[in-house]
Design an enzyme around this catalytic site. Structure first.
Site, PDB file in Angstrom:
ATOM      1  N   CYS A   2     -15.126 -27.485 -14.758  1.00 30.80           N
ATOM      2  CA  CYS A   2     -14.463 -28.778 -14.542  1.00 30.80           C
ATOM      3  C   CYS A   2     -14.134 -29.067 -13.073  1.00 30.80           C
ATOM      4  O   CYS A   2     -13.777 -28.164 -12.324  1.00 30.80           O
ATOM      5  CB  CYS A   2     -13.158 -28.829 -15.306  1.00 30.80           C
ATOM      6  SG  CYS A   2     -13.303 -28.358 -17.012  1.00 30.80           S
ATOM      7  N   ARG A  27     -20.907 -27.940 -10.307  1.00 33.78           N
ATOM      8  CA  ARG A  27     -20.046 -26.961 -10.965  1.00 33.78           C
ATOM      9  C   ARG A  27     -20.356 -26.860 -12.455  1.00 33.78           C
ATOM     10  O   ARG A  27     -19.931 -25.915 -13.112  1.00 33.78           O
ATOM     11  CB  ARG A  27     -18.580 -27.361 -10.788  1.00 33.78           C
ATOM     12  CG  ARG A  27     -18.119 -27.324  -9.349  1.00 33.78           C
ATOM     13  CD  ARG A  27     -16.776 -27.980  -9.193  1.00 33.78           C
ATOM     14  NE  ARG A  27     -15.729 -27.251  -9.888  1.00 33.78           N
ATOM     15  CZ  ARG A  27     -14.849 -26.459  -9.302  1.00 33.78           C
ATOM     16  NH1 ARG A  27     -14.892 -26.300  -8.003  1.00 33.78           N
ATOM     17  NH2 ARG A  27     -13.933 -25.841  -9.984  1.00 33.78           N
ATOM     18  N   TRP A  78     -16.062 -29.526 -18.523  1.00 31.02           N
ATOM     19  CA  TRP A  78     -16.945 -28.519 -19.131  1.00 31.02           C
ATOM     20  C   TRP A  78     -16.183 -28.022 -20.352  1.00 31.02           C
ATOM     21  O   TRP A  78     -15.133 -27.398 -20.222  1.00 31.02           O
ATOM     22  CB  TRP A  78     -17.181 -27.403 -18.122  1.00 31.02           C
ATOM     23  CG  TRP A  78     -18.272 -26.438 -18.456  1.00 31.02           C
ATOM     24  CD1 TRP A  78     -19.604 -26.595 -18.237  1.00 31.02           C
ATOM     25  CD2 TRP A  78     -18.107 -25.128 -19.022  1.00 31.02           C
ATOM     26  NE1 TRP A  78     -20.285 -25.476 -18.642  1.00 31.02           N
ATOM     27  CE2 TRP A  78     -19.397 -24.559 -19.128  1.00 31.02           C
ATOM     28  CE3 TRP A  78     -17.015 -24.378 -19.451  1.00 31.02           C
ATOM     29  CZ2 TRP A  78     -19.609 -23.291 -19.644  1.00 31.02           C
ATOM     30  CZ3 TRP A  78     -17.237 -23.112 -19.968  1.00 31.02           C
ATOM     31  CH2 TRP A  78     -18.524 -22.581 -20.063  1.00 31.02           C
ATOM     32  N   ASN A 104      -7.781 -29.017 -14.896  1.00 28.61           N
ATOM     33  CA  ASN A 104      -8.701 -27.876 -14.983  1.00 28.61           C
ATOM     34  C   ASN A 104      -7.891 -26.674 -15.424  1.00 28.61           C
ATOM     35  O   ASN A 104      -6.766 -26.493 -14.954  1.00 28.61           O
ATOM     36  CB  ASN A 104      -9.301 -27.540 -13.608  1.00 28.61           C
ATOM     37  CG  ASN A 104     -10.341 -28.532 -13.173  1.00 28.61           C
ATOM     38  OD1 ASN A 104     -10.682 -29.442 -13.918  1.00 28.61           O
ATOM     39  ND2 ASN A 104     -10.842 -28.356 -11.959  1.00 28.61           N
ATOM     40  N   GLY A 105      -8.456 -25.834 -16.267  1.00 32.11           N
ATOM     41  CA  GLY A 105      -7.735 -24.639 -16.698  1.00 32.11           C
ATOM     42  C   GLY A 105      -7.519 -24.660 -18.198  1.00 32.11           C
ATOM     43  O   GLY A 105      -8.108 -25.473 -18.914  1.00 32.11           O
ATOM     44  N   GLU A 487     -31.219  -8.562 -11.627  1.00 38.11           N
ATOM     45  CA  GLU A 487     -30.982  -9.871 -11.021  1.00 38.11           C
ATOM     46  C   GLU A 487     -32.208 -10.782 -11.179  1.00 38.11           C
ATOM     47  O   GLU A 487     -32.074 -11.974 -11.456  1.00 38.11           O
ATOM     48  CB  GLU A 487     -30.602  -9.691  -9.540  1.00 38.11           C
ATOM     49  CG  GLU A 487     -30.498 -10.954  -8.710  1.00 38.11           C
ATOM     50  CD  GLU A 487     -29.438 -11.951  -9.204  1.00 38.11           C
ATOM     51  OE1 GLU A 487     -28.679 -11.631 -10.121  1.00 38.11           O
ATOM     52  OE2 GLU A 487     -29.419 -13.067  -8.669  1.00 38.11           O
ATOM     53  N   LYS A 491     -32.133 -14.344 -13.079  1.00 39.47           N
ATOM     54  CA  LYS A 491     -32.565 -15.614 -12.455  1.00 39.47           C
ATOM     55  C   LYS A 491     -33.538 -16.339 -13.364  1.00 39.47           C
ATOM     56  O   LYS A 491     -33.422 -17.538 -13.572  1.00 39.47           O
ATOM     57  CB  LYS A 491     -33.252 -15.380 -11.098  1.00 39.47           C
ATOM     58  CG  LYS A 491     -32.422 -15.102  -9.897  1.00 39.47           C
ATOM     59  CD  LYS A 491     -31.499 -16.180  -9.442  1.00 39.47           C
ATOM     60  CE  LYS A 491     -30.194 -16.148 -10.167  1.00 39.47           C
ATOM     61  NZ  LYS A 491     -29.064 -15.505  -9.583  1.00 39.47           N
ATOM     62  N   GLU A 494     -31.742 -17.717 -16.608  1.00 39.33           N
ATOM     63  CA  GLU A 494     -30.747 -18.794 -16.492  1.00 39.33           C
ATOM     64  C   GLU A 494     -31.353 -20.122 -16.066  1.00 39.33           C
ATOM     65  O   GLU A 494     -30.861 -21.169 -16.470  1.00 39.33           O
ATOM     66  CB  GLU A 494     -29.567 -18.392 -15.601  1.00 39.33           C
ATOM     67  CG  GLU A 494     -29.876 -18.241 -14.144  1.00 39.33           C
ATOM     68  CD  GLU A 494     -28.671 -17.797 -13.329  1.00 39.33           C
ATOM     69  OE1 GLU A 494     -27.561 -18.248 -13.600  1.00 39.33           O
ATOM     70  OE2 GLU A 494     -28.872 -17.003 -12.394  1.00 39.33           O
ATOM     71  N   HIS A 510     -37.653   5.079 -23.703  1.00 42.50           N
ATOM     72  CA  HIS A 510     -36.533   5.241 -24.653  1.00 42.50           C
ATOM     73  C   HIS A 510     -36.334   3.987 -25.491  1.00 42.50           C
ATOM     74  O   HIS A 510     -35.276   3.811 -26.087  1.00 42.50           O
ATOM     75  CB  HIS A 510     -35.259   5.602 -23.890  1.00 42.50           C
ATOM     76  CG  HIS A 510     -35.390   6.871 -23.116  1.00 42.50           C
ATOM     77  ND1 HIS A 510     -35.480   8.100 -23.731  1.00 42.50           N
ATOM     78  CD2 HIS A 510     -35.512   7.096 -21.785  1.00 42.50           C
ATOM     79  CE1 HIS A 510     -35.623   9.034 -22.805  1.00 42.50           C
ATOM     80  NE2 HIS A 510     -35.659   8.455 -21.622  1.00 42.50           N
ATOM     81  N   LYS A 609     -20.899 -23.412 -12.157  1.00 38.74           N
ATOM     82  CA  LYS A 609     -20.956 -22.668 -10.901  1.00 38.74           C
ATOM     83  C   LYS A 609     -19.743 -21.769 -10.719  1.00 38.74           C
ATOM     84  O   LYS A 609     -19.857 -20.644 -10.275  1.00 38.74           O
ATOM     85  CB  LYS A 609     -21.046 -23.666  -9.731  1.00 38.74           C
ATOM     86  CG  LYS A 609     -21.169 -22.996  -8.362  1.00 38.74           C
ATOM     87  CD  LYS A 609     -22.470 -22.243  -8.254  1.00 38.74           C
ATOM     88  CE  LYS A 609     -22.614 -21.484  -6.943  1.00 38.74           C
ATOM     89  NZ  LYS A 609     -23.670 -20.460  -7.063  1.00 38.74           N
TER      90      LYS A 609
END
Ligand code: F6R
Length: 614
Positions: A2, A27, A78, A104-105, A487, A491, A494, A510, A609
Site C-alpha cells: 500500500c 510497490r 494491496w 497502511n499497516g 536467486e 527471478k 516471480e 537425492h 515491492k
C-alpha cells in the site's frame, strides 16, 4: 505494498495526487482511491484494478469541487483484510462521511474495536480493518475532541501498525498524519506540504523531508506544519534532504525499471565501493560501523536475518565471512527467526539485510534481537528507513532507488557490501594483509567486469528465445553459487510465472534427478573454481538423462562445450565474489523470458515491492 500520498497547498491537489499514486505503483496494489477536500466538502472516488480505472472514473465523474480542491489524500491498496473491491479500497469514511482516511499497516485489534463501535451504532461498509479507525476517530470527534486530538486518542487505542493520513470536512486545508512501524514522511515545499509513504511519490515537488518516527503525528496546513508525540508534546523538526534525482525514478529510455536496474549494476557496485576501499592496507573503511567497532571486534557469531532475494545475498555473504573472517554465521529467514528459540549469547550480532529497510518480518527480527540485548546491524539501501534507524550500526548500499518489484541491482550491491564486511571483519581477526589486498583489488574490478557481461546481453536474448516455451526449469550451483542458483530461480518464477527450482548440485541425486527429462532444462553455474569438477559431474548426471543444459561458465572453458547445449561465458574473479557476476546472466534470462511471455515485468502479480505486513 500500500502507498499513501497527501497534499495541502495552493495548487489543485488532484493532479499531484494522481502523479504521486503513479510513482507509488511499483510497490504493488490492487485498488486505488482519492479524496479531495474543498472548503467543507469531501469527495471520494475509488476503483479496483490499475490506476487507469481510477483515472477513467475521475474523467467521467469529475466535478468542479474535486478539480479545484487544494487538499487531498490518496492511496494504493494491496489487499490484506478483505478482497480487492471498491468498498474495501481506501480512503475509508466515517458514518457521516465527514472524515476520510488512508492507512497502511494492520490493525490487530480491529475485531474488538469493530464490535464495540457497532454496538455504539456505527455502520461499517467494508471488510477492512482500517474502517474501524475512521469510526473510532468519528466517535472521539462526537465526544467533543478536535480532529488532532481525536486522531491521537484513536491511535492510542490501536494495536498494530499504521501509516495514516486523515482529512475532515470541518477542518478545511488540514491533514493529520501518524506513524507506527509503517513508513511515513512529511515533504516540505514552499507554502505546500506533502505526506507520503515513500519519497518517490513527492520527489518532483521537494527534496526536503521529515521522516516521522513511531508514534509521532504531523499536522499540516498550507500555513505550516507541526510534529507531535503521542502525548501531544511538540517535537523539534529534523529536516533531511533526499539525494534521489528524478532521473533515478524514471525509466530513462528503458522499457522497464527492471531492465534499467539490471544495467545499473556496474554503478550500483561502484557506489557501494566509493570511498570505502583501502587497497594498500588490504582493508576497507565502513564509517557506519564505527559506532559498533569495539563490539564487533569481540563478537563470536553472526546471525543474518532477511527475506527473499536479500536472504539469498545473506547465504552467499555467510560463506564469505566464514571463509575469510573465520566467524561462524547462521542465516535465517527473518520470518522464522523470532519464532524459533535459538540460544544466542551476548557475543552474537544480528545483521539485517534489506533493500527497502521496511520489510516487516526483518524489522520484527531486529526488534526481537534488541529485546534479547544483542548487537544489531543493517545492510540497507533506503536511507532513513526503519531498519536503518533501528539497528545500532550498519552499511548503506547507496544503490539508488530500486523501483522494479524484482530486486536486481540491490542484490549485487548487497553481495558487494558483504564482500566489504568480510574484509572489515577479517582484518580485525586473522585475515593476512595479502588476502585483504587481493579481495580489495578484486572488488575494485567488479564494475568493469559487470559492464563486460552486460555488453553480451544479446547472447542471453538468443538463449531465452530458444528456451522460453519450457514450463519448468532447474537451477543448480554449489558453494558460493548455490545462492545464485536460488536467486536465478526466484527471478524467473516471480516475473515470468514459470516454475523454477534452485538446488545445490550435490543434491540432484537425492531427489530432483527424477524430474530430469528432455522437458526440463537446467541452468547450471559451472565456474572454474574449487568445485568445478564436482559441478561437471552434476551436469553429466543431467546429460545422461537427456536434460537440456544452459551453462554459465568461465571464459575460455573449452571442456564445457561437449556437455552443455548453450553456454554463457563470463570473466573470472575470485570465488567469493563470483555470484555478483554469475547472477547477471540469470537476471537477464528471467527478464527476456518474461518479456517473451508478455508479462507485466515491473509489477508481477500478487507481489509488492516493500512488504510491510508480516
Ligand atoms: C525478489 C524480491 C523480494 C525481496 C524481499 C525482501 O525479487 O525483491 O524477495 O528481496 O521481499 O525485501 P527487502 O530487501 O526490501 O527487505
Amino acid at each position: 505494498m500500500c502507498g499513501i500520498i497527501g497534499y495541502t497547498g495552493k495548487r489543485n491537489a488532484l493532479p499531484i495526487l494522481l502523479d504521486g499514486l503513479k510513482r507509488l505503483e511499483y510497490r504493488g496494489y490492487d485498488s486505488a482511491g482519492i479524496s479531495i477536500l474543498n472548503n467543507n466538502s469531501l469527495i471520494r472516488l475509488r476503483a479496483v484494478g490499475q490506476l487507469s480505472a481510477l483515472e477513467k472514473r475521475l474523467n467521467d465523474e469529475l466535478n468542479k469541487s474535486m478539480a479545484d480542491g487544494a487538499t487531498g489524500i490518496a492511496h494504493t491498496r494491496w489487499a490484506t483484510h478483505g478482497s480487492p473491491t471498491e468498498n474495501n479500497a481506501h480512503p475509508h469514511a466515517d458514518c457521516a462521511d465527514k472524515l476520510h482516511l488512508v492507512h497502511n499497516g494492520i490493525i490487530e485489534n480491529y475485531q474488538t474495536l469493530k464490535s464495540s463501535l457497532e454496538s455504539a451504532g456505527h455502520i461499517f461498509s467494508s471488510e477492512t480493518d482500517t474502517e474501524a479507525l475512521a469510526h473510532l476517530i468519528e466517535q472521539e470527534i462526537n465526544n467533543g475532541q478536535s480532529l488532532d486530538e481525536a486522531v491521537m486518542t484513536a491511535v492510542q487505542q490501536i494495536k498494530g501498525t499504521l501509516g495514516l493520513a486523515v482529512v475532515a470536512a470541518n477542518e478545511p486545508d488540514k491533514i493529520v498524519a501518524a506513524r507506527r512501524s509503517s513508513p511515513l514522511l512529511l515533504g516540505i515545499g514552499q507554502g505546500e506540504y506533502f505526506i507520503a509513504s515513500d519519497p518517490s511519490a513527492i520527489i518532483p515537488h521537494t527534496s526536503q523531508v521529515i521522516y516521522l518516527k513511531d508514534d509521532e503525528f504531523a499536522i499540516i496546513t498550507p500555513a505550516g506544519y507541526e510534529i507531535k508525540s503521542l502525548s501531544g508534546q511538540s517535537v523539534a523538526p529534523r529536516t533531511e534532504t533526499i539525494d534521489w534525482s528524478i532521473s533515478e525514478i524514471t525509466r530513462g529510455g528503458y522499457d522497464t525499471f527492471m531492465e534499467k536496474e539490471i544495467f545499473e549494476g556496474p554503478s550500483a557496485i561502484a557506489n557501494a565501493l566509493r570511498g570505502r576501499l583501502l587497497p594498500d592496507d588490504g582493508n576497507v573503511k565502513l564509517g557506519g560501523l564505527d559506532a559498533a567497532e569495539n563490539k564487533l571486534r569481540y563478537i563470536d557469531k553472526l546471525v543474518i536475518v532477511s527475506c527473499g532475494t536479500s536472504y539469498y545475498a545473506g547465504l552467499a555473504g555467510a560463506m564469505m565471512i566464514e571463509e575469510y573472517a573465520k566467524l561462524p554465521v547462521a542465516v535465517l529467514h527473518a520470518s522464522e527467526f523470532r519464532y524459533r528459540d535459538i540460544p544466542l549469547d551476548k557475543n552474537t550480532a544480528v545483521l539485517a539485510i534489506s533493500q527497502s529497510g521496511e520489510t516487516a518480518d526483518t524489522l520484527a527480527a531486529i526488534h526481537e534481537a534488541k529485546k534479547r540485548g544483542l548487537l544489531t546491524l543493517g545492510i540497507v539501501n533506503v536511507v532513513g528507513s526503519s531498519i536503518a534507524r533501528e539497528t545500532e550500526a550498519g552499511v548503506y548500499n547507496h544503490a539508488g532507488p530500486e523501483i522494479s518489484v524484482a530486486s536486481t541491482k540491490a542484490f549485487i550491491s548487497q553481495l558487494t557490501v558483504l564482500g566489504l564486511l568480510t574484509v572489515y571483519l577479517g582484518r580485525t581477526r586473522t585475515m593476512p594483509l595479502a588476502i585483504g589486498q587481493r579481495i580489495v583489488r578484486e572488488l575494485a574490478r567488479l564494475p568493469d567486469l559487470t559492464e563486460s557481461i552486460l555488453k553480451q546481453a544479446h547472447k542471453i536474448c538468443a538463449i531465452a528465445e530458444r528456451y522460453n516455451s519450457f514450463k519448468n526449469f532447474l537451477y543448480i550451483g554449489r558453494k558460493y553459487n548455490y545462492p545464485t542458483a536460488l536467486e536465478g530461480a526466484l527471478k524467473l518464477k516471480e516475473i515470468s510465472y514459470i516454475h523454477a527450482e534452485g538446488y545445490p548440485g550435490g543434491e540432484l541425486k537425492h531427489g530432483p534427478l527424477a524430474l530430469v527429462t528432455t522437458d526440463l532444462p537446467t541452468v547450471a553455474i559451472v565456474l572454474r573454481d574449487s568445485i568445478y569438477e564436482k559441478m561437471l559431474s552434476n551436469i553429466q548426471e543431467i546429460r545422461a538423462r537427456q536434460g537440456p543444459i544452459i551453462a554459465i561458465a568461465t571464459e575460455n572453458d573449452a571442456r564445457l562445450s561437449e556437455l552443455a547445449d548453450d553456454i554463457f561465458y563470463m570473466p573470472k574473479t575470485i570465488e567469493m565474489l563470483s555470484p555478483i557476476l554469475a547472477v547477471i546472466p540469470l537476471q537477464l534470462f528471467a527478464y527476456e523470458v518474461a518479456k517473451l511471455h508478455g508479462r507485466d515485468i515491473d509489477k508481477p502479480r500478487n507481489l509488492a515491492k516493500s512488504v510491510t505486513v508480516e
